[in-house]
Design a protein around this motif. Structure first.
Motif, PDB file in Angstrom:
ATOM      1  N   GLU A 180       0.852  -1.191   0.000  1.00  0.00           N
ATOM      2  CA  GLU A 180       0.000   0.000   0.000  1.00  0.00           C
ATOM      3  C   GLU A 180       0.888   1.241   0.000  1.00  0.00           C
ATOM      4  OE1 GLU A 180      -3.341   0.200   2.996  1.00  0.00           O
ATOM      5  OE2 GLU A 180      -2.114   1.845   3.691  1.00  0.00           O
ATOM      6  N   SER A 181       0.694   2.103  -0.990  1.00  0.00           N
ATOM      7  CA  SER A 181       1.590   3.246  -1.083  1.00  0.00           C
ATOM      8  C   SER A 181       0.885   4.426  -1.737  1.00  0.00           C
ATOM      9  CB  SER A 181       2.827   2.784  -1.845  1.00  0.00           C
ATOM     10  OG  SER A 181       3.393   3.770  -2.598  1.00  0.00           O
ATOM     11  N   TRP A 182       0.865   5.539  -1.042  1.00  0.00           N
ATOM     12  CA  TRP A 182       0.221   6.773  -1.520  1.00  0.00           C
ATOM     13  C   TRP A 182      -1.232   6.518  -1.926  1.00  0.00           C
ATOM     14  CZ3 TRP A 182       3.452   9.987   0.359  1.00  0.00           C
ATOM     15  CH2 TRP A 182       4.830   9.785   0.243  1.00  0.00           C
ATOM     16  N   GLU A 183      -1.960   5.781  -1.090  1.00  0.00           N
ATOM     17  CA  GLU A 183      -3.362   5.495  -1.424  1.00  0.00           C
ATOM     18  C   GLU A 183      -4.338   6.198  -0.497  1.00  0.00           C
ATOM     19  OE1 GLU A 183      -4.223   1.334  -2.418  1.00  0.00           O
ATOM     20  OE2 GLU A 183      -2.064   1.075  -2.711  1.00  0.00           O
ATOM     21  N   PHE A 184      -3.803   7.100   0.340  1.00  0.00           N
ATOM     22  CA  PHE A 184      -4.698   7.837   1.238  1.00  0.00           C
ATOM     23  C   PHE A 184      -5.444   8.921   0.457  1.00  0.00           C
ATOM     24  CE2 PHE A 184      -0.331   9.445   1.562  1.00  0.00           C
ATOM     25  CZ  PHE A 184      -0.498  10.746   1.128  1.00  0.00           C
ATOM     26  N   GLY A 185      -6.489   9.455   1.104  1.00  0.00           N
ATOM     27  CA  GLY A 185      -7.279  10.493   0.438  1.00  0.00           C
ATOM     28  C   GLY A 185      -6.686  11.879   0.584  1.00  0.00           C
ATOM     29  N   LEU A 186      -6.165  12.160   1.780  1.00  0.00           N
ATOM     30  CA  LEU A 186      -5.629  13.502   2.040  1.00  0.00           C
ATOM     31  C   LEU A 186      -4.590  13.459   3.148  1.00  0.00           C
ATOM     32  CD1 LEU A 186      -5.862  16.732   1.856  1.00  0.00           C
ATOM     33  CD2 LEU A 186      -7.463  16.525   3.736  1.00  0.00           C
ATOM     34  N   TYR A 187      -3.509  14.150   2.907  1.00  0.00           N
ATOM     35  CA  TYR A 187      -2.537  14.406   3.977  1.00  0.00           C
ATOM     36  C   TYR A 187      -2.184  15.875   3.893  1.00  0.00           C
ATOM     37  CZ  TYR A 187       1.884  14.702   6.471  1.00  0.00           C
ATOM     38  OH  TYR A 187       2.887  15.082   7.337  1.00  0.00           O
ATOM     39  N   LYS A 188      -2.441  16.591   4.977  1.00  0.00           N
ATOM     40  CA  LYS A 188      -2.118  18.017   4.952  1.00  0.00           C
ATOM     41  C   LYS A 188      -1.428  18.384   6.253  1.00  0.00           C
ATOM     42  CE  LYS A 188      -4.016  22.535   3.883  1.00  0.00           C
ATOM     43  NZ  LYS A 188      -5.182  23.333   3.542  1.00  0.00           N
ATOM     44  N   SER A 189      -0.226  18.877   6.139  1.00  0.00           N
ATOM     45  CA  SER A 189       0.527  19.227   7.336  1.00  0.00           C
ATOM     46  C   SER A 189       0.991  20.675   7.269  1.00  0.00           C
ATOM     47  CB  SER A 189       1.742  18.302   7.466  1.00  0.00           C
ATOM     48  OG  SER A 189       2.575  18.777   8.500  1.00  0.00           O
ATOM     49  N   THR A 190       0.616  21.440   8.283  1.00  0.00           N
ATOM     50  CA  THR A 190       0.982  22.850   8.334  1.00  0.00           C
ATOM     51  C   THR A 190       1.897  23.088   9.533  1.00  0.00           C
ATOM     52  OG1 THR A 190      -1.178  23.429   7.429  1.00  0.00           O
ATOM     53  CG2 THR A 190       0.039  25.198   8.495  1.00  0.00           C
ATOM     54  N   ASN A 191       3.023  23.684   9.302  1.00  0.00           N
ATOM     55  CA  ASN A 191       3.920  24.061  10.396  1.00  0.00           C
ATOM     56  C   ASN A 191       4.205  25.546  10.297  1.00  0.00           C
ATOM     57  OD1 ASN A 191       4.712  21.499  11.764  1.00  0.00           O
ATOM     58  ND2 ASN A 191       5.343  20.972   9.690  1.00  0.00           N
ATOM     59  N   HIS A 192       3.814  26.286  11.320  1.00  0.00           N
ATOM     60  CA  HIS A 192       4.072  27.717  11.343  1.00  0.00           C
ATOM     61  C   HIS A 192       4.933  28.059  12.553  1.00  0.00           C
ATOM     62  CE1 HIS A 192       0.411  29.119   8.732  1.00  0.00           C
ATOM     63  NE2 HIS A 192       1.246  28.346   8.093  1.00  0.00           N
ATOM     64  N   ILE A 193       5.977  28.815  12.319  1.00  0.00           N
ATOM     65  CA  ILE A 193       6.814  29.263  13.434  1.00  0.00           C
ATOM     66  C   ILE A 193       6.810  30.790  13.442  1.00  0.00           C
ATOM     67  CG2 ILE A 193       9.108  29.201  14.483  1.00  0.00           C
ATOM     68  CD1 ILE A 193       9.623  26.595  12.940  1.00  0.00           C
ATOM     69  N   TYR A 194       6.470  31.353  14.589  1.00  0.00           N
ATOM     70  CA  TYR A 194       6.452  32.812  14.734  1.00  0.00           C
ATOM     71  C   TYR A 194       7.447  33.241  15.804  1.00  0.00           C
ATOM     72  CZ  TYR A 194       1.964  32.462  12.303  1.00  0.00           C
ATOM     73  OH  TYR A 194       0.981  32.200  11.395  1.00  0.00           O
ATOM     74  N   LEU A 195       8.100  34.358  15.560  1.00  0.00           N
ATOM     75  CA  LEU A 195       8.999  34.920  16.559  1.00  0.00           C
ATOM     76  C   LEU A 195       8.227  35.992  17.315  1.00  0.00           C
ATOM     77  CD1 LEU A 195      12.192  35.305  14.350  1.00  0.00           C
ATOM     78  CD2 LEU A 195      11.460  33.354  15.745  1.00  0.00           C
ATOM     79  N   GLN A 196       8.255  35.879  18.625  1.00  0.00           N
ATOM     80  CA  GLN A 196       7.467  36.816  19.421  1.00  0.00           C
ATOM     81  C   GLN A 196       8.311  37.964  19.936  1.00  0.00           C
ATOM     82  OE1 GLN A 196       5.238  34.068  22.168  1.00  0.00           O
ATOM     83  NE2 GLN A 196       3.715  35.592  21.622  1.00  0.00           N
ATOM     84  N   ASP A 197       7.698  39.126  19.877  1.00  0.00           N
ATOM     85  CA  ASP A 197       8.318  40.291  20.470  1.00  0.00           C
ATOM     86  C   ASP A 197       7.457  40.658  21.665  1.00  0.00           C
ATOM     87  OD1 ASP A 197       9.009  42.931  21.169  1.00  0.00           O
ATOM     88  OD2 ASP A 197       9.930  43.198  19.194  1.00  0.00           O
ATOM     89  N   GLU A 198       7.967  40.347  22.855  1.00  0.00           N
ATOM     90  CA  GLU A 198       7.136  40.527  24.053  1.00  0.00           C
ATOM     91  C   GLU A 198       6.805  41.991  24.308  1.00  0.00           C
ATOM     92  OE1 GLU A 198       9.406  38.188  26.876  1.00  0.00           O
ATOM     93  OE2 GLU A 198       9.279  36.636  25.330  1.00  0.00           O
ATOM     94  N   LYS A 199       7.780  42.856  24.024  1.00  0.00           N
ATOM     95  CA  LYS A 199       7.541  44.280  24.310  1.00  0.00           C
ATOM     96  C   LYS A 199       6.408  44.825  23.446  1.00  0.00           C
ATOM     97  CE  LYS A 199      12.231  45.379  25.519  1.00  0.00           C
ATOM     98  NZ  LYS A 199      13.404  45.685  24.710  1.00  0.00           N
ATOM     99  N   LEU A 200       6.425  44.467  22.185  1.00  0.00           N
ATOM    100  CA  LEU A 200       5.406  44.993  21.276  1.00  0.00           C
ATOM    101  C   LEU A 200       4.168  44.106  21.219  1.00  0.00           C
ATOM    102  CD1 LEU A 200       7.752  46.044  18.356  1.00  0.00           C
ATOM    103  CD2 LEU A 200       6.526  47.586  19.873  1.00  0.00           C
ATOM    104  N   ASP A 201       4.232  42.941  21.885  1.00  0.00           N
ATOM    105  CA  ASP A 201       3.162  41.959  21.847  1.00  0.00           C
ATOM    106  C   ASP A 201       2.758  41.629  20.400  1.00  0.00           C
ATOM    107  OD1 ASP A 201       1.492  40.115  22.983  1.00  0.00           O
ATOM    108  OD2 ASP A 201      -0.214  41.491  23.074  1.00  0.00           O
ATOM    109  N   GLN A 202       3.781  41.371  19.593  1.00  0.00           N
ATOM    110  CA  GLN A 202       3.532  41.040  18.196  1.00  0.00           C
ATOM    111  C   GLN A 202       4.358  39.832  17.819  1.00  0.00           C
ATOM    112  OE1 GLN A 202       4.574  44.532  16.018  1.00  0.00           O
ATOM    113  NE2 GLN A 202       2.483  45.300  16.008  1.00  0.00           N
ATOM    114  N   SER A 203       3.944  39.162  16.762  1.00  0.00           N
ATOM    115  CA  SER A 203       4.757  38.054  16.296  1.00  0.00           C
ATOM    116  C   SER A 203       5.039  38.196  14.809  1.00  0.00           C
ATOM    117  CB  SER A 203       4.066  36.734  16.603  1.00  0.00           C
ATOM    118  OG  SER A 203       2.733  36.785  16.196  1.00  0.00           O
TER     119      SER A 203
END
Lengths: 333, 255
Positions: A180-203
């Motif tokens: 069995e190989s590549w027979e799935f219906g859907l694979y979706k992977s999201t990876n998000h990395i944000y850098l936080q600025d604590e002083k400005l409370d922004q990423s």
């Protein structure tokens, strides 16, 4: 070079602390209850899990004797009942690693994604915060999507200044031994990395990655994969891991040289020209790129013909940071 | 050009009497669009193979059939990953320069592949430099982008997809055409690289280009007008190989 991207705008690129999920998952966000919460804090000068909560289908194991003595790190095994996720299951975790703490999240074996029933999906969602000078290593075994399964994964990481992250995200084509190989219906992977600025409370977004494999308008997923069975990504970020990044970069470049030289052998070419023919040696193609304004991160991408060759690759790399993470999660695989 | 679009709308309101003006306005838009996709426009697109050269050296592409597989996947990947950015950038009425900078920086975080990222920035910047001198009617708007991308300190990177989108939007080209232009450029550059890598002759490349127009329209049907939240990759093998491009012992292309 870009000095600053901290512009207030209504684009998705600039989420507040909580809004990233909401934007990615839509209105159903609110209905998702957390199935797991972990907080790693300093207790008596050492990292310790001060809060753990898990409910079906998720379970945490936090053994104390995994890391070598003298290494300050909490090991967390995230386990799902039955070793897999059935359709309509949703695992939603929040992990907080407080300043100067270290944590490793791993699994005991590959995560199986079972057949979708009535078109329903399996979901895994992880939101993680890493405090100043903290370290989080997410080192799971691969996701294996069975025939006709549907899987969606969203992982978001919010990193404070001077924090460190090792993220491995990988998957295999199915039950390869059963043909069995590549027979799935859907694979979706999201990876998000944000850098936080604590002083400005922004990423600020550092890495916004999304891979989606499903039948599109062109050729099939299997044809797109050209005989490869494993897709793997590794992201390394942070000042503590600078030497590790340099070493991995060197190793990846050496592997690339080997892979591109080896293709001249008749055996290898025959394999590529007929993906069903058996090849005596497993294939591994790997490349890497730096990310971040000061190249303070590294993204490694790999495609391989067997799971073993990727385990070998990760084991060889993680050996350089055993002094940080205490042990290698893939040692017995 | 923006003025011309407004004229066009007025003409529509005026009905029959304005038909000739409509023809003139849309005729001019056609000329602009064609110029944007013309190989005479020196944007440096032909210096890039979109990972084809690495795939050839890895042994994954070696004839017409494997090239076709590569081209189809690359065009669909451009659709899934980059069309949302072209679309967002082309809607200039909704997107000011500040929002465009955020969009560009977002695309920078999306493009984790260093080789593809450098290619995108190189082509985008070349286009920004060029546009100020060529498209005089939008010189002020182009100067604003140029200030963000090439000012000191720079605030944006100037990625190709968002530059193409914004320029076409400023020139009055509609969002759907802008996205179609982007796919056309992708397919054109891949097939041009293929002829120079001697995978196919110019005749066969022309045949492939014509045949893949249908595919490109299917890609448009599935991926056009999507939100940047939906942007995703579909081709991990090509992406991994392209990342090795700078490691190749000898190479013809920049990416």
């Amino acid at each position: 070079m870009v000095e600053s991207t901290r512009v207030k705008a209504e684009a998705y690129m600039d989420p507040g602390k909580e809004s990233g999920w909401k934007k990615l998952l839509g209105p159903s966000f609110k209905e998702r209850a957390l199935t797991g919460i972990i907080k790693v804090d300093r207790v008596a000068g050492k990292s310790a899990a001060t809060r753990t909560f898990a409910k079906y289908p998720l379970k945490f194991l936090i053994p104390s004797k995994i890391a070598a003595s003298g290494v300050d790190v909490v090991w967390i095994y995230a386990i799902s009942y039955g070793g897999g996720i059935v359709s309509n299951d949703s695992i939603t975790q929040r992990v907080e690693v407080l300043p100067s703490c270290s944590a490793v999240i791993t699994t005991q074996a590959s995560t199986k994604i079972y057949k979708s029933v009535k078109g329903k999906m399996c979901e895994q969602i992880l939101q993680a915060y890493v405090g100043r000078e903290g370290l989080l290593a997410v080192l799971p075994d691969p996701i294996t999507c069975f025939k006709d399964s549907k899987y969606m994964q969203v992982q978001e990481f919010y990193l404070a200044a001077e924090s460190n992250l090792v993220l491995i995200d990988w998957m295999t084509s199915g039950r390869i031994d059963n043909g069995e190989s590549w027979e799935f219906g859907l694979y979706k992977s999201t990876n998000h990395i944000y850098l936080q600025d604590e002083k400005l409370d922004q990423s600020t977004p550092l890495f916004l990655d999304c891979l989606c494999l499903e039948q599109g308008v062109g050729i099939s997923v299997a044809d797109r994969m050209q005989g490869f069975h494993v897709i793997a990504n590794m992201v390394i970020y942070g000042p503590k891991l600078a030497a590790f990044r340099a070493q991995v970069q060197k190793n990846v470049q050496a592997l690339t040289q080997t892979a591109f030289t080896r293709r001249k052998s008749a055996d290898f070419t025959a394999h590529l020209r007929n993906s069903r023919s058996s090849c005596t040696e497993p294939l591994l193609f790997v490349s890497c790129s730096t990310i971040g304004l000061l190249d303070e991160g590294l993204v490694v991408r790999a495609v391989a013909s067997t799971t073993e060759v990727v385990y070998d690759f990760f084991r060889a790399q993680l050996a350089y940071i055993v002094s940080e993470i205490g042990a290698c999660p893939y040692a017995s695989r | 050009m923006a003025a011309m679009v407004r004229d066009e709308q007025e003409v529509v309101q005026r009905g029959e009497a304005g038909k000739q003006t409509i023809a003139a306005a849309s005729g001019f838009l056609d000329w602009t669009t064609w110029q944007m996709i013309d190989s005479i426009l020196p944007t440096g697109g032909f210096a890039h193979s979109y990972g084809l050269e690495a795939a050839v050296q890895a042994g994954l592409v070696y004839d017409g059939q494997t090239l076709e597989r590569f081209a189809v996947t690359t065009v669909e990947n451009a659709g899934a990953l980059l069309l949302p950015f072209v679309y967002a950038a082309s809607r200039v009425r909704e997107m000011g320069v500040e929002a465009w900078v955020v969009l560009d920086c977002g695309l920078h975080a999306v493009m984790a592949n260093g080789v593809a990222r450098a290619a995108s920035v190189g082509q985008g910047k070349a286009l920004v430099r060029l546009a100020g001198g060529v498209f005089k009617e939008i010189a002020a708007e182009v100067a604003a982008i140029r200030g963000c991308v090439m000012g000191k300190p720079a605030r944006a990177h100037g990625h190709h997809a968002v530059v193409v989108g914004r320029l076409l939007g400023l020139l009055g080209v509609d969002a759907v055409t802008a996205q179609r232009v982007y796919l056309y450029l992708t397919l054109r550059d891949v097939l041009s690289a293929a002829t120079r890598l001697n995978l196919v002759g110019p005749m066969e490349a022309a045949l492939l280009q014509h045949r893949h127009a249908q595919l490109a329209e299917r890609v448009m049907g599935k991926y056009a007008n999507r939100s940047v939240l939906d942007a995703h990759q579909i081709a991990p093998v090509i992406d991994t190989l392209q990342g090795s491009h700078t490691q190749l012992f000898s190479r013809l292309f920049c990416s």
